[in-house]
Write a protein that holds these residues in place. Structure first.
Motif, PDB file in Angstrom:
ATOM      1  N   SER A   1     -12.870  -0.925   1.611  1.00 45.48           N
ATOM      2  CA  SER A   1     -12.262  -0.766   0.282  1.00 45.48           C
ATOM      3  C   SER A   1     -13.230  -1.124  -0.843  1.00 45.48           C
ATOM      4  CB  SER A   1     -11.006  -1.632   0.172  1.00 45.48           C
ATOM      5  OG  SER A   1     -11.347  -3.009   0.144  1.00 45.48           O
TER       6      SER A   1
ATOM      7  N   THR B   1      -6.238 -10.569  -1.867  1.00 41.01           N
ATOM      8  CA  THR B   1      -5.282 -10.208  -0.816  1.00 41.01           C
ATOM      9  C   THR B   1      -5.950 -10.249   0.546  1.00 41.01           C
ATOM     10  OG1 THR B   1      -4.433  -8.578  -2.423  1.00 41.01           O
ATOM     11  CG2 THR B   1      -3.447  -8.581  -0.230  1.00 41.01           C
ATOM     12  N   TYR B   2      -7.096  -9.578   0.634  1.00 38.91           N
ATOM     13  CA  TYR B   2      -7.816  -9.523   1.919  1.00 38.91           C
ATOM     14  C   TYR B   2      -8.297 -10.901   2.361  1.00 38.91           C
ATOM     15  CZ  TYR B   2      -7.982  -4.404   1.541  1.00 38.91           C
ATOM     16  OH  TYR B   2      -7.662  -3.067   1.464  1.00 38.91           O
TER      17      TYR B   2
ATOM     18  N   CYS C   1       0.487   0.166  -4.438  1.00 36.89           N
ATOM     19  CA  CYS C   1      -0.223  -0.988  -5.006  1.00 36.89           C
ATOM     20  C   CYS C   1      -1.394  -1.340  -4.096  1.00 36.89           C
ATOM     21  CB  CYS C   1       0.726  -2.175  -5.149  1.00 36.89           C
ATOM     22  SG  CYS C   1      -0.037  -3.644  -5.867  1.00 36.89           S
ATOM     23  N   ASP C   2      -2.594  -1.198  -4.605  1.00 34.05           N
ATOM     24  CA  ASP C   2      -3.781  -1.464  -3.789  1.00 34.05           C
ATOM     25  C   ASP C   2      -4.059  -2.967  -3.702  1.00 34.05           C
ATOM     26  OD1 ASP C   2      -4.324   1.230  -3.323  1.00 34.05           O
ATOM     27  OD2 ASP C   2      -5.432   1.422  -5.210  1.00 34.05           O
ATOM     28  N   PRO C   3      -4.340  -3.469  -2.500  1.00 33.63           N
ATOM     29  CA  PRO C   3      -4.729  -4.877  -2.359  1.00 33.63           C
ATOM     30  C   PRO C   3      -6.039  -5.138  -3.099  1.00 33.63           C
ATOM     31  CG  PRO C   3      -4.292  -3.847  -0.213  1.00 33.63           C
ATOM     32  CD  PRO C   3      -4.365  -2.741  -1.210  1.00 33.63           C
TER      33      PRO C   3
ATOM     34  N   GLN D   1       0.820  -1.204   0.000  1.00 30.90           N
ATOM     35  CA  GLN D   1       0.000   0.000   0.000  1.00 30.90           C
ATOM     36  C   GLN D   1       0.861   1.263   0.000  1.00 30.90           C
ATOM     37  OE1 GLN D   1      -2.370  -1.443   3.438  1.00 30.90           O
ATOM     38  NE2 GLN D   1      -4.177  -1.001   2.193  1.00 30.90           N
TER      39      GLN D   1
END
Length: 313
Positions: free
Chosen positions: A223, A196-197, A190-192, A186
């Protein structure tokens, strides 16, 4: 296979397919397991003077490399280059995947130098292949070294690359280190993504850290991403088995309701038995939850009884 039928009919009506049309048909047959039909189309391309593209070759290389048939794959690769087609990063990634499949990591890594020598720029996908192999082998430190190498080369890791590292860190029980990777990605811009979550939530749940799992769930929901039902079920089971998690359980189920997500009958049966440690049914004696309406009502019945202090549901 609808596209294939349509293209064939168009051909019968006088339409002459180009390389793009053939690529669609070849990919369609390969996806269906029709290797012979795909090869016949390739021969047809050549007979009709339609030149295959890099995409065409990559389709065949993908199948061969994922089966570990490297001799055949290398022959096709040689044929491709001899005819003047320049392999791209995906071509090399497929060959690297093939070498890794048969356990020849050094050969796979050597290809990274070969592709640079031939003027093909490295891409995250090439590092991703190596990192996946190392992750399966449990070599997390080397995975992190490759990620650092990317940064030294001024090659920005994408979300897929980060996810490979996060995935194997969580599988190794190193969820704290996985969280550090999440923060780094982050900070690096780079956004998850949803995957990823989900991996982070599963990692915290496996570690028995449901406070951590709930923090990631909150971040995920904020998000705009949403967990799979499997992840929700994993969370609910873990929370109910713990102590003083009633508020968390209610929050999870409420978030599911907001998104019109509900466990089906089979999931509820499994969930309740996991929590209670015995065969139990809700509300109807020895009868089971037979349909979706009963499964939906089970959600509120189950949690309301739990909140009322029932130890047997």
């Amino acid at each position: 296979m609808g596209k294939l039928i349509w293209l064939r009919k168009a051909y019968e009506m006088g339409f002459r397919p180009n390389s793009v049309s053939y690529n669609i048909m070849i990919k369609g047959w390969i996806k269906k397991g029709g290797w012979e039909q795909a090869c016949n189309l390739f021969d047809e391309m050549l007979e009709k003077g339609v030149q295959p593209s890099v995409v065409t070759y990559n389709s065949f290389l993908g199948v061969l490399c994922r089966k570990g048939e490297m001799d055949t794959a290398l022959c096709l690769f040689k044929n491709m280059t001899e005819k003047g087609h320049h392999p791209n990063a995906v071509t090399y990634a497929l060959l690297m995947e093939g070498w890794c499949f048969i356990g020849k990591y050094k050969e796979a890594k050597k290809l990274m130098f070969d592709m640079e020598f031939h003027g093909c720029k490295l891409r995250p996908v090439n590092y991703g292949v190596l990192m996946t192999y190392l992750g399966k082998a449990g070599n997390i430190d080397e995975m992190e070294s490759l990620l650092n190498e990317m940064k030294k080369r001024r090659l920005k890791p994408d979300v897929v690359t980060y996810n490979i590292l996060v995935n194997y860190l969580c599988k190794e029980g190193r969820v704290g280190d996985a969280y550090k990777v999440l923060v780094k990605m982050q900070v690096g811009g780079c956004d998850p993504n949803a995957a990823t979550y989900r991996m982070m939530i599963d990692g915290y749940c496996n570690a028995g850290d449901f406070d951590g799992a709930m923090k990631i769930l909150n971040a995920m929901l904020m998000s705009g991403h949403c967990p799979h039902l499997k992840t929700f079920a994993f969370l609910v089971v873990g929370l109910l088995k713990g102590e003083n998690n009633d508020d968390y359980v209610c929050f999870v189920l409420e978030e599911m309701e907001k998104r019109q997500l509900r466990f089906d009958a089979e999931t509820w049966r499994t969930l309740i038995m996991d929590v209670c440690g015995q065969h139990v049914e809700i509300g109807r004696g020895n009868e089971t939850l037979q349909d979706e309406n009963e499964a939906q009502s089970a959600q509120m019945k189950f949690i309301s009884k739990l909140m009322a202090g029932h130890t047997r549901v």
